[in-house]
Each structure stands twice: as C-alpha cells, then as structure tokens.
Design a protein around this motif. Structure first.
Motif, mmCIF file in Angstrom:
data_model
loop_
_atom_site.group_PDB
_atom_site.id
_atom_site.type_symbol
_atom_site.label_atom_id
_atom_site.label_comp_id
_atom_site.label_asym_id
_atom_site.label_seq_id
_atom_site.Cartn_x
_atom_site.Cartn_y
_atom_site.Cartn_z
ATOM 1 N N LEU A 662 16.671 6.699 -7.895
ATOM 2 C CA LEU A 662 15.553 6.796 -8.836
ATOM 3 C C LEU A 662 15.757 5.904 -10.041
ATOM 4 C CD1 LEU A 662 14.774 10.632 -8.934
ATOM 5 C CD2 LEU A 662 13.645 8.866 -7.605
ATOM 6 N N LEU A 679 13.551 13.064 -1.991
ATOM 7 C CA LEU A 679 12.358 12.718 -2.767
ATOM 8 C C LEU A 679 11.839 11.323 -2.442
ATOM 9 C CD1 LEU A 679 13.093 14.022 -6.365
ATOM 10 C CD2 LEU A 679 11.575 15.009 -4.677
ATOM 11 N N ARG A 683 8.002 10.054 -2.642
ATOM 12 C CA ARG A 683 7.738 9.176 -3.778
ATOM 13 C C ARG A 683 7.085 7.875 -3.326
ATOM 14 N NH1 ARG A 683 11.139 5.223 -5.971
ATOM 15 N NH2 ARG A 683 10.657 4.684 -8.122
ATOM 16 N N LEU A 695 9.404 18.953 -6.679
ATOM 17 C CA LEU A 695 9.705 19.048 -8.102
ATOM 18 C C LEU A 695 9.027 20.275 -8.701
ATOM 19 C CD1 LEU A 695 9.316 15.325 -9.239
ATOM 20 C CD2 LEU A 695 11.428 16.574 -8.784
ATOM 21 N N ASP A 700 7.313 15.157 -13.101
ATOM 22 C CA ASP A 700 7.277 14.009 -12.210
ATOM 23 C C ASP A 700 8.633 13.326 -12.230
ATOM 24 O OD1 ASP A 700 7.339 12.388 -14.543
ATOM 25 O OD2 ASP A 700 5.161 12.570 -14.718
ATOM 26 N N THR A 701 8.768 12.265 -11.432
ATOM 27 C CA THR A 701 10.067 11.606 -11.329
ATOM 28 C C THR A 701 10.476 10.930 -12.630
ATOM 29 O OG1 THR A 701 8.924 9.686 -10.416
ATOM 30 C CG2 THR A 701 9.899 11.225 -8.848
ATOM 31 N N ARG A 705 14.154 11.748 -14.259
ATOM 32 C CA ARG A 705 15.243 10.801 -14.508
ATOM 33 C C ARG A 705 15.516 10.635 -15.997
ATOM 34 N NH1 ARG A 705 11.560 6.715 -11.938
ATOM 35 N NH2 ARG A 705 10.493 5.578 -13.603
#
Length: 917
Positions: A662, A679, A683, A695, A700-701, A705
């Motif tokens: 990520l 993921l 994604r 998630l 969200d990603t 991160r």
C-alpha cells in the motif's frame, strides 16, 4: 463633436489624451460634466481603461526585483549601502565596521558585522519618481537607465549557516548581482549560491569588488568565473590602475568605450569621464587594453546572438563602430535567455566608492522586469506547470481532466453540472508568496510577500493554501529596510509586507478571491507557489524556562521563531521532558538564542550546543505482532499490526515493492513499507479512496496507511538503546484483515497505536540480537587556504580530526594546462566544460616579475581542500583554522550523510554526553 476628456491616472500626476501623457491640473471629475452624449462618455471610459493598463504595464516594466548574493565578506552590504547613498535614499555612507548600515539593522548583525537575515529595501535609480513625468513610451535610442526605475533590493547573508535564508529569498527574485572578492576570487559559498540561483533560472550579472586591495587580481578572477562557475564572462569593465602598477582609480567601460575615474577619498558622486581619445593621451596602455576588451566582448556576443552579428557587418566589421545600444541590447538578450551561458562582468571597489553607479546602470539595463522574468513553477492538485499557464486557465483544465479520470470507472450519479474551470481563474484577484516572516518590536509580525498576479489590496481576505484557513490583511507596507510606508495595495511583480496575519508562515501561498469568500473554489485551495525543501538540522540545544509560569511565554516565542525560520526545529525529549531546539549550525543556534532571549524577551536559558546523533540497527528483527486493545476517552479501540525491522543498506524502494504494497516511502532517512494481505484485488477494482468490505466502516486505504505510517514514525523517533532517532532503517508493517481489523472498534488512533507498539517491540528485539550502533553526521567540508598552509591543514584534518581528504584542487587552473578541473563542475549541469585559457581576461598588473616574487606567489596561491569530516570535530573549527593559516583560511560545510561510529569513538562520545569527561 465633444473632445475626449483628460483623465488622471491613479497614483500619478499623469493625464491621458489619446496615447500622449503630460501633466495638467485639470480635475478629471469635472470633465465628465461636459459630456453631452453616451458615446463620448464610453470613449472617455475606454481611454481611461486603456491608459491605466498602459501606465501599469510601464510602471511594471520599470521595476527590478534583484538580490545581492555572494560568499561571506565579499562586500554585499557595503555595496548595498553605496547603492542607497547614490540613489538619494540615505544622506551618509553606512559602514559595516561602525555598525551604521541600513540593511544590517539587527543588534546581532551590527555586533558581528555580518548579515544574518535578508533585508528588503526599495529605491529609485536614477534618482527620481518612477510614477512621475517620465512615464511613457521608452525612447529606443536611449538605454533603460536614462529613465528612473524602481529597484526592490534584497541583501542576503553569505554565511553557510544561513543558506536557507538565501534560498527563500532567491525564490522571489527576478535577477541577481553576484559579488566576488577581487583578492579571493570565486569562493566555495559563492559556488553554492550560484548553483542555487541556477535552479530558479535567475538571470545574473557579476561584480568584482575590492580591486583596491593588495593582491587583487581581476584577470585571475575572470578565469575563475569560467572554470568554477562554468559560464562565459562577458568583460564589460576592466580596472584602471594608475600608471599600470599604481593604485586603483577607476574603470574602463568596454560597452561605451569610455573611462571613469573617481577621486581618491571622495564620496564617489563626482566622476571624471574620458572618451577613448582622451584615454589614449592620459593612459595609452589602458586605451589599448580597452580596445582588446571591446573586440573580445563583440566576438563573444557574436557566438550566441545573431542580431549583433548583423550589426557588426553593417559597421563594416569594425568592432569599435558597433553602437553601445546594440551591445547593451545583445547583452540583455543573452542574460534573459536561460540557455545562454554569457554573464556580464563588471568591476569596482565599493568601500572606496568606485564602480557602484555603473553597476546600478547595468542592473536597470540588463536584468529583467517582473514581466520578463522566468515563469515561476506552480503546483495545483498535483499538477505542476508555469504560472502563466495557470492564469490562462490551461493548467487548471489539465488538473480537472486528471482528477476526472478515476471517476470514469464509477457509476454515474445525479450531480449538478460542473462549472467551467476557467471561471475560478477569472475570479482570482491575487496570488502571492509569503517568503519571509519577521517579528518587529514595534509593528508586530511582518509577512514579506511577493505578488505574482493581480493586486493584493488592504482589508482583502487572504486564503492560505498550506494551512487551509483565511486571514484578513488589515495593513500593507512598502519596506525600506527597517522603515516602512503604508500603502493601499501591492500590485503584481512587487514586494511588500502584510501586517496583522496571525498564522502565515515562511513559504505559504496566499490567494484572494472575488466576492470576499472565505474559501476559494476547490482547485485553488491546493495552489502552491515554488515550495521549498527544508534541510535537516544537525545541531541542537536544550531550552528551559526559568519557572513553570514562563513555560507558556517560552512556547509562544519558540512558535514565533519557527514561523520566521522553518529551518529551526523544536521537539520534546520523552525521557527527560526537555524542549530541544535544532538548527543548521553553531552560529545559527547562537542567533536563535539571541532572538529568543533578547528580542522576544523570553525568560529562558539554553544549554550548550550539541550534535544530533542517530541510531541504527545492525541486523534484522523477527516479525513482531501487537494487538492494541484499550478504551480511550470512553471509546474502545482495537487494532493489530505486524512489524519487521531491518537495516536499509541503500536499497531502493522498488526493491521491496510487491503486489500487496500500500505504501513504500523514504521519510527522514528511513524507509516505511506498508502491506495489506487480501486488500490488493479489492483495491484494484475500485477508485483509490473507495471503501472496501475488509476495512472498518468509513475507512479507506488512504486513512489506513496514514495511520500506520504515523505510528511507525512515532516509534522511529526514539532508538531502543541510545534514545537517538533511528536512521537508515526499513520498517515493514503488515496488516492481515481477519486478524488485525475488528470492525467498528478499529479506529485510526488504534491503528497508529498498534503500529507504534509493534515497531517499538521490533526495535527492542534488536538489543537481544544483532544490536544497534550510533551514527554521526559526516560533513562535506570545502576549505580554502593558501599554498603555505596547505600541509598543516591537511594533516590536521586527516590525523587529528578523523576525516579523509577527497581532493586537493588548485583555485585557478594553471595557464597552459587542460581544463580537466572544469569538467566536474560542468558535468553537474550537463554542460560542456569551458577552457579558461580561451576566455578574455586583462593581464593583472601585479604579476610576478622575479624569482623571489614567483616563490612568494606560489606560497600564497589559493588552494581548495575537499574533505569528509565528522561534525563533532568541526565544532569550533573556524578559530583553529585561522590559527593554522594566519587568519586567511575559510571553510564552508554541509551535511553529507550519517555514518556508523566505531566502537572506540562511540564509547568516547557516550562518555562525554554522560558527563564523564
């Protein structure tokens, strides 16, 4: 038929009738009463609008934003003082040694005799009012210096500790004057600021100063310019030494084919001018050399400018017959052309009041106006481009198209029709860059701004695109060093000061928008003008308030210091609770201490200056998994994370990137990699910021991160053994959704805490395994000494200070040898090297004539030593270097990298840090 009325232009006594300008006492408001038709009124308004636009353009054309850049003690402040005196701004000549200069107004500057912070000042050259009767179409047969121009001048520091101060000033300049010491030539810090100016594509002229001093060598300095700066010096002035070997009395001008002589001991306002025939009668050798200089100048310009070649042929190939205006225009074209390597070079002795007025003429004639300057780089929504593209709307259209690309794969939704992106630019009233913040004892916080477009008006609402907040500008000032004049607006291309901003910092972009809305449309909120990269600090010192009641006052003063100087850093040691102030060097922190205690009146004390060491692991830890499960502020938080720590060893980010990665990013000398199993496929089939069923709700990603990255950075800020920040370390964080994510209980703070705990545990595991080692900053040091002191300085660096010599270079290539010494300099800019032996340079009158003189010259020949030395050994080195070189040695240094310390050296440093010395 009704005659067109006479309309007064704002800010001047000018009136318009057609395209002519002249003075008249007629009241423009009364002239409207005589209008008998709508058509005549429209013509009048159109005349006014056209004339106002023409007047603004011509005022801008007669504006110069320039800076003075050079090595320390080259004469920047002295030259600035002479410019102010001859322009009529001051009535007496300021002296650095007496502490009576205008631009060095801080007590610390006057006490030390050096420039610490850049000073902005405005004056007119030639003396006069640029808004007055001279405004109008320029006479092409006369040089630009025939009319009065507004010069916004910035005097910058020369000390290496204040490199950041120079960088933030260079960003807003349209041109620069690089001053060289005629004795020392091109010095190390000169090369540094020259290359910094090259990154911003700033047109420059060179001024060789201090030609009145013993040992001055103008010809040698000209050759150094070609070899060390990798440019072609266009010699416009040659020095006039009376009787060839007598004292320096004036200059010979190769552009105008005349000589200028100043009276010894005079204030420099009286100049005796002689044409070539008169010079031949009084100083025939100088007249002959002036002809050679004119021939060399025309030949050099002919290599890069076709127009001067045509003029040369029209003059029957006679170098002396080419007009001075043709040469000035050709020089200006070369200076403004970013691909040209020709740089005009002038001569003088500012302390003796010689050569400054011709330099001012050159500034006006050769350096660009704001409209002619290179287009500054801007960034909006991740798209970079020029400011002119932004103002035309092309850049914002490109940004909108880029932003809409991910949306094409989304399902269509019922949304309102989008407005034209160019409408946002049409309503943009002004765009400015806050390049400097200063706390003034009388006026409060002053924010120096350069306006790039529109007009910044008093009481306008300014949106800060860095902080995403709005502030009103209650007062605007035009600065004259430490004095100021209040104004109603600052037009595009000018430099001014905003008083009353409570949040703006150095480097912030400020925009105002039509309608006085607190927030502009979406694309403009991300607009960035020339962002600057802050170098890492290498020195630090502790700051302690005298009592608990003074803690708040001290923190407020430190916050103000950080607004002024972003190269300062403030942190808190978790173990001791001490507040640490970090900076670029010893002098930098000393000045910060003086500002904090004496100027800001903070009741605090500062400890001794220390070095910022680092810590690094010697091997790899095993994967460590931590589950954070705790109730915080009445809300349960639960998340997990697995961390792996290993030395970086110079691997690239791409070496560790995998399909499920990520994030892979280098931050502050470390590398952080975030992986999420399971993921990746989800994604890939969605927009970057869409949610995933794996998630927690609302996450969200990007949020994931960011939280993990912050947790890892918090753990890396403190090493497991020596408590120094970690360096050269790779942290790999792995998230397995079924094991580490717990639905609604998993919050961003819980994820950050889990990442911090896992990373800290992995670092502690290193202590039982491979262990950790201390790292120290190693400096890239460039030392300038004479030949006689070379041996002792090299021995001191290599034996006593644990450094190693990288190279020994002669300051000037020896005539007759190849130009190999120029290759490394030219290679940095991907340019072919210049052979200094093919560059015109007048002979130095004090060249060696005997064997004894040759031996003396060899012993005093400047040499340059390049070495890598641990920073600890360079603390207080200047005093030691001066004792080794009889006061003639100088050096500059910058951080090269952090290196592991040997066991013996580590033991000695730890003993000293713990007080065991």
């Amino acid at each position: 038929m009704v005659a067109a009325p006479l309309l007064r232009l704002p800010g001047s006594g000018m009136r318009c009738m057609g395209s002519r300008f002249y003075r008249s006492p007629i009241n423009p408001l009364k002239s409207f009463s005589g209008l008998n038709s709508i058509q005549a009124q429209r013509q009048s308004i159109q005349c006014f609008s056209t004339s106002l636009s023409r007047w603004q353009d011509e005022v801008l054309d007669r504006t110069r934003n320039i800076g003075i850049i050079a090595h320390i003690d080259a004469g920047k402040t002295t030259t600035t003082e002479r410019m102010l005196f001859y322009s009529g701004f001051t009535r007496r000549l300021g002296d650095v040694d007496e502490g009576s200069t205008v631009t060095d107004f801080l007590p610390a500057e006057r006490a030390r005799g050096i420039t610490i912070q850049s000073a902005a000042i405005t004056f007119h050259w030639p003396p006069g009012n640029v808004d007055g009767a001279q405004t109008g179409a320029r006479d092409q047969s006369l040089p630009r210096s025939a009319a009065s121009h507004t010069i916004n001048l910035i005097d910058t520091p020369g000390h290496a500790d204040f490199t950041f101060e120079v960088m933030r000033s260079l960003r807003i300049l349209d041109g620069a004057v690089c001053i060289l010491d005629g004795v020392a030539g091109v010095e190390a810090q000169t090369e540094k600021v020259w290359h910094q100016a090259s990154t911003y594509k700033i047109p420059r002229v060179i001024y060789v100063n201090k030609l009145d001093r013993d040992g001055a060598a103008f010809g040698r300095t000209v050759r150094e310019v070609s070899s060390r700066l990798s440019v072609y010096p266009a010699v416009c002035h040659i020095p006039w030494f009376e009787g060839v070997t007598g004292p320096f009395v004036g200059i010979a001008d190769a552009i105008n084919l005349q000589a200028l002589r100043w009276k010894e001991g005079d204030d420099g306002r009286t100049v005796k001018m002689m044409n070539l025939e008169q010079l031949d009668a009084e100083e025939p050798s100088l007249g002959q050399e002036l002809r050679k200089a004119r021939i060399a100048l025309v030949e050099l310009l002919s290599e890069q400018d076709e127009t001067i070649v045509e003029n040369f042929f029209e003059c029957d190939e006679d170098h002396m017959a080419v007009s001075s205006m043709d040469i000035i225009d050709s020089l200006r074209r070369c200076v403004l052309d970013p691909t040209s390597r020709i740089v005009p070079l002038f001569a003088g002795a500012s302390f003796r009041n010689m050569g400054v007025q011709p330099l001012l003429d050159a500034v006006v004639n050769l350096l660009p106006s704001p409209a002619e300057a290179s287009d500054p780089e801007v960034s909006i929504g991740g798209v970079k481009g020029g400011l002119r593209r932004l103002l035309s709307g092309d850049l914002i259209v490109e940004q909108s198209e880029k932003a809409s690309v991910p949306a094409k794969s989304k399902k269509k939704k019922n949304t309102a029709p989008q407005t034209n992106p160019k409408d946002a630019i049409d309503k943009l009233q002004s765009c400015a860059l806050a390049f400097k913040v200063v706390n003034d004892a009388k006026r409060g916080v002053l924010v120096y701004v350069r306006v790039y477009s529109g007009s910044l008006d008093r009481n306008s609402l300014l949106f800060n695109t860095n902080l995403h907040l709005s502030e009103r500008a209650p007062r605007l000032l035009k600065m004259y060093a430490n004095d100021a004049v209040e104004v109603d607006s600052i037009p595009a291309g000018h430099i001014g000061v905003v008083v009353g901003l409570k949040q703006a910092r150095t480097g912030d972009t400020l925009v105002s928008y039509a309608g006085n809305k607190p927030t502009p449309p979406e694309p403009l909120t991300s607009l960035q003008l020339r962002p600057i990269e802050v170098p890492p600090p290498v020195f630090f010192t502790s700051v302690e308030p005298h009592s608990l009641s003074e803690e708040k006052r001290m923190q407020e003063s430190l916050a103000l210091l950080l607004r002024e100087d972003p190269s300062l850093h403030v942190s808190v040691d978790e173990e001791s609770g001490q507040t640490l102030l970090s900076g670029m060097g010893e002098l930098h922190l000393e000045i910060a201490r003086d500002r904090l205690i004496n100027d800001l009146k903070a009741k605090a004390s500062m400890g001794r200056i220390e070095i910022g060491y680092r810590e690094s692991g010697l091997g790899e830890s095993s994967p460590v998994t931590k589950i954070f499960d705790k109730e915080v502020a009445g809300r349960r938080g639960k998340a997990g994370c697995t961390a792996l720590v290993q030395p970086l060893n110079g691997e690239d980010i791409s070496d560790a990137a995998e399909e499920d990665t990520l994030l892979a990013e280098n931050i502050e000398g470390n590398q952080i990699i975030i992986r999420a199993h399971g993921l990746q496929m989800e994604r890939a089939s969605r927009g970057e910021e869409e949610s995933s069923p794996f998630l927690p709700p609302g996450m969200d990603t990007v949020t994931l991160r960011t939280a993990l990255q912050n947790g890892a950075l918090a753990a890396l800020a403190r090493g497991p053994q020596f408590t120094f920040p970690m360096h050269n370390t790779r942290v790999t964080l792995t998230i397995n959704p079924p094991e580490h994510l717990f639905g609604g209980d998993t919050t961003t703070s819980a994820l950050a805490a889990a990442a911090r705990q896992a990373t800290s545990a992995a670092l502690r595991e290193l202590l039982t395994g491979p262990g950790t080692v201390m790292m120290e900053p190693v400096m890239n040091v460039i030392i300038s000494v004479d030949e006689a002191s070379l041996g002792s300085v090299v021995h001191d660096i290599s034996s006593s200070r644990g450094g190693h010599i990288v190279s020994l270079d002669e300051h000037v290539p020896i005539p007759g040898t190849d130009a190999s010494s120029t290759e490394s300099i030219a290679a940095e800019n991907d340019l072919p090297p210049i052979n200094p032996n093919r560059v015109y340079a007048p002979p130095d009158p004090f060249a060696t004539q005997s064997v004894a003189a040759e031996i003396s010259a060899i012993s005093s020949n400047p040499r340059t030593i390049t070495a890598k030395v641990p920073l600890k050994e360079m603390v207080g080195y200047l005093k030691h270097l001066r004792s080794l070189t009889a006061g003639r040695g100088t050096f500059v240094m910058s951080v090269d990298r952090f290196e592991n310390m040997s066991a013996q050296r580590q033991k000695a440093v730890l003993a000293e840090l713990r007080g065991g010395f």
